[in-house]
Write a protein that holds these residues in place. Structure first.
Motif, short mmCIF file in Angstrom:
data_model
loop_
_atom_site.label_atom_id
_atom_site.label_comp_id
_atom_site.label_asym_id
_atom_site.label_seq_id
_atom_site.Cartn_x
_atom_site.Cartn_y
_atom_site.Cartn_z
N ARG A 130 0.84 -1.21 0.00
CA ARG A 130 0.00 0.00 0.00
C ARG A 130 0.87 1.25 0.00
O ARG A 130 0.57 2.22 -0.69
N ALA A 131 1.97 1.16 0.74
CA ALA A 131 2.88 2.30 0.78
C ALA A 131 3.50 2.53 -0.59
O ALA A 131 3.60 3.68 -1.05
N MET A 132 3.91 1.43 -1.25
CA MET A 132 4.47 1.58 -2.59
C MET A 132 3.43 2.15 -3.57
O MET A 132 3.75 2.97 -4.43
N GLU A 133 2.21 1.71 -3.39
CA GLU A 133 1.15 2.21 -4.29
C GLU A 133 0.99 3.72 -4.14
O GLU A 133 0.89 4.46 -5.13
N LEU A 134 0.95 4.16 -2.88
CA LEU A 134 0.75 5.60 -2.65
C LEU A 134 1.95 6.40 -3.13
O LEU A 134 1.78 7.47 -3.75
N HIS A 135 3.17 5.90 -2.86
CA HIS A 135 4.34 6.62 -3.36
C HIS A 135 4.35 6.63 -4.88
O HIS A 135 4.75 7.65 -5.49
#
Length: 931
Positions: free
Chosen positions: A878-883
């Motif tokens: 999810r963090a990679m998606e947002l970044h």
């Protein structure tokens, strides 16, 4: 009418002798005085008539008479004596002198002469003519009283010598003897025969005269014949107007007697009707007015004045164009005055005036008649004036004015009478004519013309006082026109100034300011103007200037009025009038200040405002003038001077209502002069006195902000936000959010202010770009703070509890971040994505790094570790998606630091893909296209 001649004929006393020498009885002479020659008609006697024949000798009649007298006395010859006596008598008759024998001697002489006559006749010889001898004998018999013998000798003469020249005289003597004997018909026949014969003209005229008397003596039945005879006699003596003025002297007695007898017969008959009948069928003659006059006089002398007046009226009616008609009417006045009947005399005057008042009729009057007409008119005018019969008096004065050299005075009187009668229009006409149109015979102005002109002005002023409001202006215009005529004609009249001053006031009252001002000027230029008139005129001038907005001229007028009333206090109509004038003067100065201020002439405006206090110190208008002086200075941007004036005003009048406005004006002046701290201080001081202090404090806060005095500003912000109500308008919301933003910037109670900002923005229906941005940044700051708290929570055993705490912190941070994005949108989107991604990456990292429970064996520990990885992996994804999403914003929004930090995070999380050196190049389409 020649009234002198009429009186001469009426009243002359005539004594005529028939033959000189003889007794008085033989002479048959009479006094012809009306009323004295007989008590009855039958007693009336005619005038005795003289007879004459030969011319006088050239020598002295007295000397000739002396010689004949001597000859008679000395001669013995009858013929000589008779001839001498005849000649002596002829000389006496012709000369008219008392010569020859005396009356006493004549009787004796003729006694002697008769003997001589008889002797001559007896001898039958006479050297002279026998007819003359018979004539002389008849004469001698008459003189000696032997009348029968005298008539016999005359009849003998007529019978013997019918062609003798002495026959006419003999016939006359015979007729005369018949008349004297009362045989009037016989006398009439004798006189008529003489008239119809070839007698001497003079003797025929005398016979005609006696014929009339003979007919008169026969009574009323013969009066018509008598009247015709006397009128024929008058025709002969008075054939023309010229003979009326110069009647024949020899016939004067017969003329008078003829008028007398004719008047008497008419008086005993039907008076004027009888005269009209006698004269009606005859050819026009010159003397009828004398006959009417004699008849009128007869009645008047006998006291029958009504009949006398009737005769006068009859003549004026029958002969209206006759030049004597006015005299008859005037004579009626005299008769009624003689009768003592003043009322009838006055009526007679009125009749006279009425008949000849027209200009043509008046011009027909002779000089004396015109003078009499004027006397009557003036008498009647004065009489009716005294009796207060004003209309009648005015009528007489007006008519008389047209025929008099005293026109002005008469028209003045007529004007007074018309005014008393209530006829103002006619009174005005008369006064004006007397004042401006009347001239005397020498073309001199009527001496009291000014009084007449002033009377016209008084009439118009009285009319003006009684006029209704709608008609007053018209009457006032007429009065002004009258004043102009009066002023042009009587330039030195001392009443002019008062009249003009009054007109100035009256024109002002009806709103005609130009006229009022014109009359004010015309009053002030008169040297004769009294102090009270100048005072009243200056007051009018001041009020007019006030109405027309000419305040400088108004000030001058008020000052002049004030000088006068200060020098003569009695000019004031009320005790407070001088003070009222000062107030008006102050107001005029004040208005000048206002006008100068409005036109931007500050120095002049301030000077005017400051002058007010010198006129009415410390009065309301003076206080307001000082206040307005400060306003003028403010308007002119003379800030420091205005500030000084305002501060002095507040010190001088601390309790005045205008002082409440001083603070606001000082704030304005301080602000405009770049003294915000003083402006803020003034507002803070004012807030302490205000019922609602916060509007002033908030303005002060704004000024503190402007001056960079942040502590004072922030303190006010904090106090206000603590008590401020929920906003009910967009401006209130923006204001409060701005204060929170500034407090946050100043680091004052930041967290609380950030939370309040976020909460208020989320709850508000009003937003602005700034408030949304401020709220978004506040939410980010709060989210970042919570994210720090989230990162600081360690996942320790018991993991569930620590994880729960960390989860709540993460959700709270996530909520702030999402709220920030909802407020600020794209402005904060990169940072929100970054911070949200970091929350997931941090949680994943913290899960992987969390402590493995010590009670687990190695396998369990490995399984536990794998389980954490499974839990952490979605978080990391999810963090990679947002970044990555943040990374993808480069294409649409461009690169910023938060995208850069996302790339750095991605390089750590996915080094194979993102851990590389990057070089960011700007793209220039023009350069690429040209490459």
């Amino acid at each position: 009418m020649n009234r002198q001649f009429m009186r001469r004929l009426s009243l002359a006393v005539i004594l005529i002798s028939a033959v000189p020498g003889g007794s008085v009885a033989a002479q048959e002479s009479f006094r012809v005085e009306l009323g004295r020659d007989g008590e009855t008609l039958g007693d009336m006697r005619p005038v005795f008539l003289k007879f004459e024949s030969r011319p006088l000798p050239a020598i002295s009649p007295k000397e000739v008479a002396r010689r004949y007298q001597k000859l008679f006395e000395k001669s013995d010859e009858p013929e000589v004596r008779i001839d001498a006596l005849n000649r002596l008598n002829n000389i006496r008759d012709r000369s008219g002198q008392d010569i020859g024998f005396s009356d006493e001697q004549q009787s004796a002489v003729y006694e002697e002469a008769l003997a001589s006559y008889e002797s001559i006749l007896a001898r039958g010889s006479f050297s002279g003519k026998l007819d003359e001898l018979l004539y002389q004998m008849a004469k001698a018999h008459a003189l000696t009283g032997q009348h029968e013998e005298s008539i016999q000798r005359l009849r003998q003469l007529m019978g013997l010598y019918p062609r003798s020249s002495l026959v006419p005289e003999a016939r006359f003597r015979i007729a005369e003897a018949a008349y004297n004997a009362g045989e009037y018909q016989e006398a009439e026949t004798g006189y008529r025969q003489l008239i119809e014969g070839d007698g001497h003209q003079d003797l025929a005229m005398k016979a005609r005269y006696m014929l009339g008397w003979s007919q008169f003596k026969q009574g009323p039945a013969a009066w018509n014949r008598s009247a015709e005879t006397f009128m024929a006699l008058l025709d002969q003596h008075l054939p023309s107007e010229a003979t009326l003025l110069d009647p024949p002297h020899t016939g004067l007695d017969m003329i008078e007697d003829s008028f007398r007898v004719l008047a008497l017969m008419a008086a005993r008959a039907d008076n004027s009707a009888t005269l009209a009948a006698w004269l009606g069928n005859r050819a026009p003659v010159a003397w009828p007015h004398l006959l009417y006059d004699r008849l009128a006089d007869l009645h008047a002398l006998e006291g029958r004045f009504d009949l006398a007046v009737g005769i006068n009226q009859a003549f004026a009616g029958n002969y209206p164009e006759h030049s004597a008609a006015p005299d008859f009417l005037a004579q009626s006045v005299d008769y009624w005055r003689m009768a003592g009947d003043t009322s009838k005399a006055r009526e007679a005057r009125a009749d006279y005036v009425a008949r000849y008042q027209s200009q043509p009729k008046f011009q027909e009057l002779r000089g004396q008649q015109q003078a009499l007409w004027r006397d009557y008119s003036r008498f009647l005018g004065d009489y009716h004036y005294a009796a207060q019969d004003w209309t009648s008096a005015a009528g007489y004065y007006e008519v008389l004015a047209g025929h008099s050299g005293d026109t002005g005075k008469l028209l003045h009187l007529a004007g007074d009478a018309r005014l008393q009668a209530g006829n103002r229009n006619k009174a005005l006409e008369n006064y004006r004519s007397a004042a401006y149109g009347a001239r005397g015979g020498g073309q001199q102005r009527y001496p009291d013309a000014a009084e007449a002109g002033w009377a016209a002005i008084k009439v118009l002023k009285s009319t003006l006082e009684e006029s209704a409001a709608g008609a007053a202006r018209g009457v006032l215009a007429e009065l002004s026109s009258e004043e102009q005529q009066f002023g042009k004609t009587f330039t030195q009249d001392p009443r002019l100034s008062g009249l003009r001053a009054d007109l100035a006031n009256r024109w002002y009252e009806v709103g005609a300011y130009d006229e009022a001002l014109a009359y004010a000027r015309s009053t002030l230029v008169l040297e004769s103007a009294k102090t009270e008139e100048r005072y009243a005129t200056w007051l009018v001038t001041a009020r007019v200037r006030q109405r027309t907005g000419e305040f400088g001229l108004e000030e001058r007028a008020w000052r002049q009025a004030l000088l006068l009333v200060d020098s003569e206090p009695d000019l004031a109509t009320t005790p407070d009038e001088p003070e009222q004038i000062r107030e008006q003067l102050a107001t005029a100065i004040y208005r000048q200040g206002e006008r100068a201020a409005a036109s931007g002439d500050t120095a002049v405006a301030v000077a005017h405002f400051q002058r007010v206090n010198s006129v009415v110190p410390n009065t309301e208008i003076a206080i307001r003038a000082r206040f307005d002086a400060s306003n003028a200075l403010l308007k002119a941007s003379e800030w420091q001077t205005a500030i000084n004036e305002l501060n002095r005003f507040r010190l001088d009048y601390p309790a005045h209502e205008l002082t409440e406005e001083v603070s606001e004006k000082l704030v304005y002046a301080y602000h405009e002069s770049r003294q915000p701290l003083k402006a803020a201080g003034e507002l803070m001081a004012a807030s302490e006195r205000a019922q609602e202090p916060w509007p002033l404090k908030l303005r002060a806060a704004a000024l503190y902000h402007q001056a960079g005095e942040l502590p004072e500003r922030n303190a006010l912000y904090m106090d206000w936000l603590a008590v401020a109500p929920d906003p009910d308008a967009a401006a209130d919301h923006v204001q409060q959010q701005t204060m929170r933003h500034r407090l946050i910037e100043s680091g004052v109670d930041s967290v609380r202010q950030q939370k309040a900002m976020v909460t208020r923005e989320a709850a508000s229906q009003w937003h602005s770009e700034e408030t949304l941005l401020w709220a978004g940044k506040a939410a980010l700051a709060l989210g970042a703070s919570v994210a720090q708290e989230f990162a600081a929570i360690r996942l320790e055993h018991p993991l569930e509890r620590a994880l729960e705490r960390k989860q709540k912190a993460m959700e709270q941070a996530q909520a702030y971040f999402l709220e920030a994005e909802s407020f600020a949108g794209e402005t904060v989107a990169s940072e929100v994505l970054y911070r949200r991604a970091e929350l997931y990456r941090t949680l994943a990292a913290d899960l992987m790094a969390s402590e493995v429970p010590s009670e687990l064996n190695e396998l369990e520990a490995m399984q536990y570790q794998m389980l954490l990885e499974e839990e952490a992996w979605p978080l990391e994804e999810r963090a990679m998606e947002l970044h990555s999403r943040n990374h993808g914003r480069i294409a649409s929004q461009g690169f910023d630091e938060w995208i850069g930090q996302s790339l750095e995070a991605l390089a750590v999380m996915h080094p194979g893909r993102y851990d590389r050196e990057l070089r960011w190049m700007s793209w220039n389409m023009e350069e690429n296209e040209g490459a």
